[in-house]
Each structure stands twice: as structure tokens, then as C-alpha cells.
Design a protein around this motif. Structure first.
Motif, mmCIF file in Angstrom:
data_model
loop_
_atom_site.group_PDB
_atom_site.id
_atom_site.type_symbol
_atom_site.label_atom_id
_atom_site.label_comp_id
_atom_site.label_asym_id
_atom_site.label_seq_id
_atom_site.Cartn_x
_atom_site.Cartn_y
_atom_site.Cartn_z
ATOM 1 N N LYS A 45 -4.528 11.697 8.546
ATOM 2 C CA LYS A 45 -4.756 12.107 7.066
ATOM 3 C C LYS A 45 -3.507 12.284 6.372
ATOM 4 O O LYS A 45 -2.631 13.040 6.958
ATOM 5 N N ILE A 46 -3.237 11.712 5.394
ATOM 6 C CA ILE A 46 -2.118 11.929 4.475
ATOM 7 C C ILE A 46 -2.599 12.513 3.184
ATOM 8 O O ILE A 46 -3.547 11.986 2.391
ATOM 9 N N ARG A 47 -1.952 13.782 3.040
ATOM 10 C CA ARG A 47 -2.292 14.464 1.511
ATOM 11 C C ARG A 47 -1.136 14.023 0.553
ATOM 12 O O ARG A 47 -0.047 14.155 0.957
ATOM 13 N N PHE A 48 -1.551 13.883 -0.600
ATOM 14 C CA PHE A 48 -0.629 13.684 -1.804
ATOM 15 C C PHE A 48 -0.773 14.827 -2.896
ATOM 16 O O PHE A 48 -1.788 15.082 -3.211
ATOM 17 N N PHE A 49 0.605 14.992 -3.417
ATOM 18 C CA PHE A 49 0.568 16.056 -4.475
ATOM 19 C C PHE A 49 1.643 15.506 -5.246
ATOM 20 O O PHE A 49 2.630 14.899 -4.874
ATOM 21 N N SER A 50 1.183 15.656 -6.696
ATOM 22 C CA SER A 50 2.164 15.684 -7.589
ATOM 23 C C SER A 50 2.865 16.812 -8.248
ATOM 24 O O SER A 50 2.212 18.043 -8.135
ATOM 25 N N VAL A 51 4.346 16.623 -8.388
ATOM 26 C CA VAL A 51 4.770 17.846 -8.397
ATOM 27 C C VAL A 51 6.030 17.532 -9.729
ATOM 28 O O VAL A 51 6.565 16.745 -9.938
ATOM 29 N N THR A 52 6.118 18.763 -10.325
ATOM 30 C CA THR A 52 7.182 18.694 -11.254
ATOM 31 C C THR A 52 8.076 19.987 -11.298
ATOM 32 O O THR A 52 7.606 20.986 -10.624
ATOM 33 N N PHE A 53 9.265 19.732 -11.425
ATOM 34 C CA PHE A 53 10.103 20.838 -11.340
ATOM 35 C C PHE A 53 11.483 21.091 -12.535
ATOM 36 O O PHE A 53 11.351 19.853 -13.535
ATOM 37 N N ASP A 54 12.033 21.868 -12.483
ATOM 38 C CA ASP A 54 12.996 22.025 -13.555
ATOM 39 C C ASP A 54 14.434 21.487 -13.435
ATOM 40 O O ASP A 54 15.397 21.878 -14.072
ATOM 41 N N PHE A 55 14.438 20.569 -12.382
ATOM 42 C CA PHE A 55 15.780 19.827 -12.429
ATOM 43 C C PHE A 55 15.642 18.353 -12.718
ATOM 44 O O PHE A 55 14.341 17.788 -12.436
ATOM 45 N N HIS A 56 16.504 17.470 -12.961
ATOM 46 C CA HIS A 56 16.385 15.979 -12.884
ATOM 47 C C HIS A 56 16.072 15.410 -11.705
ATOM 48 O O HIS A 56 16.635 15.670 -10.731
ATOM 49 N N GLY A 57 15.456 14.496 -11.654
ATOM 50 C CA GLY A 57 14.826 13.650 -10.650
ATOM 51 C C GLY A 57 16.070 12.943 -9.888
ATOM 52 O O GLY A 57 15.983 12.994 -8.519
ATOM 53 N N HIS A 58 17.118 12.763 -10.428
ATOM 54 C CA HIS A 58 18.297 12.095 -9.609
ATOM 55 C C HIS A 58 18.993 13.114 -8.698
ATOM 56 O O HIS A 58 20.002 12.671 -8.052
ATOM 57 N N GLU A 59 18.655 14.354 -9.003
ATOM 58 C CA GLU A 59 19.275 15.410 -8.229
ATOM 59 C C GLU A 59 18.599 15.622 -6.967
ATOM 60 O O GLU A 59 19.060 16.372 -6.212
ATOM 61 N N LEU A 60 17.408 14.994 -6.726
ATOM 62 C CA LEU A 60 16.390 15.237 -5.737
ATOM 63 C C LEU A 60 17.294 14.972 -4.568
ATOM 64 O O LEU A 60 17.348 16.045 -3.401
ATOM 65 N N ILE A 61 17.675 14.030 -4.101
ATOM 66 C CA ILE A 61 18.566 13.712 -2.735
ATOM 67 C C ILE A 61 19.590 14.575 -2.332
ATOM 68 O O ILE A 61 19.446 15.117 -1.244
ATOM 69 N N SER A 62 20.432 15.027 -3.310
ATOM 70 C CA SER A 62 21.525 16.082 -2.909
ATOM 71 C C SER A 62 20.812 17.470 -3.080
ATOM 72 O O SER A 62 21.287 18.150 -2.057
ATOM 73 N N ARG A 63 19.791 17.720 -3.580
ATOM 74 C CA ARG A 63 18.779 19.162 -3.268
ATOM 75 C C ARG A 63 18.478 19.009 -1.829
ATOM 76 O O ARG A 63 18.381 20.062 -1.024
ATOM 77 N N VAL A 64 17.789 17.850 -1.437
ATOM 78 C CA VAL A 64 17.350 17.580 -0.270
ATOM 79 C C VAL A 64 18.275 17.985 0.918
ATOM 80 O O VAL A 64 18.114 18.856 1.908
ATOM 81 N N LYS A 65 19.383 17.374 0.781
ATOM 82 C CA LYS A 65 20.791 17.677 1.620
ATOM 83 C C LYS A 65 21.053 18.994 1.622
ATOM 84 O O LYS A 65 21.206 19.382 2.899
ATOM 85 N N ALA A 66 21.147 19.632 0.729
ATOM 86 C CA ALA A 66 21.840 21.112 0.683
ATOM 87 C C ALA A 66 20.657 21.810 1.411
ATOM 88 O O ALA A 66 21.073 22.752 1.896
ATOM 89 N N ALA A 67 19.536 21.599 1.008
ATOM 90 C CA ALA A 67 18.342 22.673 1.471
ATOM 91 C C ALA A 67 18.316 22.393 2.988
ATOM 92 O O ALA A 67 18.133 23.417 3.684
ATOM 93 N N SER A 68 18.503 21.224 3.343
ATOM 94 C CA SER A 68 18.640 21.045 4.991
ATOM 95 C C SER A 68 19.545 21.666 5.750
ATOM 96 O O SER A 68 19.686 22.289 6.813
ATOM 97 N N GLN A 69 20.891 21.799 4.871
ATOM 98 C CA GLN A 69 21.939 22.348 5.641
ATOM 99 C C GLN A 69 21.846 24.016 5.391
ATOM 100 O O GLN A 69 22.551 24.695 6.356
#
Length: 223
Positions: A4-28
Motif C-alpha cells: 500500500k502506497i499513500r500519497f499526500f499533497s504538501v505545501t510549504f513556505d520555501f521554494h520548490g527548488h530548495e527541496l533537494i538541498s533541504r533534504v540533504k541538510a536534514a539527513s546530515q
């Protein structure tokens, strides 16, 4: 075995192009909670494992046979993918807990105190028909519907199943009437292989483990 795969729509207060850098930073920043599996900067998507604490109740029986209950903490490991769609971000989670608190855990790391909002993604009949058209053959074999008028002041819900396939209108008495779809199950045939997929309007799909790599990417491209 079905996944089973659940899908969620998400909005946030930063630009979408920042997503990759923020994921990297969060994992570190929180390697005990977020483990990266894959990053795709061109498609702005990231696959990761999220470790989320959860309390469960266990029973213990003493020498006299008396049972006591206690709460213990465990860890859920949730396979998560987050990517940017045409409108917003989409989070997909494989065999996730019923609670969606794991999304709060992830988004709090990505947003760092900023605002965010998420909700289950609606999977409607239009999206379903677009997806099943990607395969060699598709046959509707089960449907759950609700909120159709039975008589004045009364609405009904039902499930109908047929291994021979259902008509497009699902049932004759629904033709031309208003109703809501809870779930649709199709038997798909593609490249000499047949398998089942269930779409839930509340934002999830169920597919066979052995065909997930075939089905999931084609669905994600449509959302």
C-alpha cells in the motif's frame, strides 16, 4: 503480497527548488531519523527512509498469571519519496503507519520551524482512467461506491465484484446518477503479465510487490 502506497499533497513556505538541498541538510542534521536512499536533482525528487518513534502497548503475565499492560517505544521505518509535481510537492509512503505523524516529523526537519500544510491526495476517476490507459489492457473487477440516492432523504453505499469485469457505469441503477467512489480495483495486463491494482479515493493505491517498479513510476508521472 500487496503493498500500500499513500500519497499526500504538501505545501510549504520555501521554494520548490530548495527541496533537494533541504533534504540533504536534514539527513546530515538528523542522521538517526532520516537516511537518504536516492536523490534526483533534475527531477527534484528524493527517496529516503524515515525512522519515526511510536509507542505500543504490550502485555506481561507474572508468575501468578496476572496480566499487566505497559507502554513501550518502538521505531517505524517508513520508505518515503518526496518530489515536486506540477502544482505542489507530493509525498508517497510505502506501507506507512495509519497515523500521519511521520510526515510532521519529516516536514519539521525540512521547514525548520516554518509553515507547512499537507493532506491526503485525492485520486479521482479521471486520474485512474489516465493511469490504466498506460497498460495493454485494463478490466474493472471491483468497485466500492457511496452517497448515491436510494430515495428522498436516504443514500446508500455498496461493493460490487465480478471476475468477468464490471461495466463502466459500475451498476445499471447508477447510470446518470450522482455517487462518490471509495475505491476501484482493476485487473491490468501488460507485457504478458496480469496483476491487480486498487485505487482509493482517499489517497492510496495497492499493488503487487513484484509489479511495483512497473506501476508506481507511471502513476507518479500523472500527479
Amino acid at each position: 503480497m500487496q503493498t500500500k502506497i499513500r500519497f499526500f499533497s504538501v505545501t510549504f513556505d520555501f521554494h520548490g527548488h530548495e527541496l533537494i538541498s533541504r533534504v540533504k541538510a536534514a539527513s546530515q542534521r538528523a542522521p538517526e531519523n532520516i537516511v537518504l536512499a536516492d536523490l534526483d536533482e533534475t527531477r527534484v525528487s528524493a527517496s529516503l527512509y524515515l525512522f519515526h518513534p511510536r509507542k505500543i502497548s504490550i502485555a506481561r503475565r507474572d508468575a501468578d498469571g496476572e496480566v499487566t499492560w505497559e507502554s513501550v517505544e518502538t521505531l517505524d521505518r517508513v520508505a518515503v519519496k518526496i518530489h515536486m509535481s506540477k502544482k505542489n510537492a507530493v509525498i508517497s509512503a510505502v506501507n506507512s503507519p495509519r497515523s500521519s505523524k511521520f510526515i510532521d516529523s519529516l516536514m519539521s526537519e525540512l521547514c525548520l520551524g516554518g509553515r507547512y500544510f499537507y493532506e491526503s491526495m485525492e485520486i479521482d476517476e479521471n486520474l485512474i482512467k489516465k493511469h490504466v490507459s498506460k497498460f495493454d489492457a485494463a478490466r474493472l473487477v471491483s468497485a466500492k461506491v457511496r452517497d448515491f440516492a436510494v430515495y428522498e432523504g436516504a443514500v446508500g453505499r455498496f461493493e460490487v465484484t465480478s471476475k468477468n469485469g464490471l461495466m463502466d457505469e459500475i451498476a445499471p441503477f447508477l447510470r446518470g446518477k450522482f455517487y462518490r467512489v471509495d475505491s476501484l480495483t482493476y485487473e491490468l495486463t501488460h507485457k504478458f503479465s496480469s496483476f491487480l491494482i486498487t485505487y482509493s479515493s482517499s489517497g492510496s493505491i495497492k499493488i503487487n510487490d513484484t509489479h511495483m517498479d512497473m506501476i508506481l513510476p507511471s502513476f507518479e508521472k500523472l500527479i
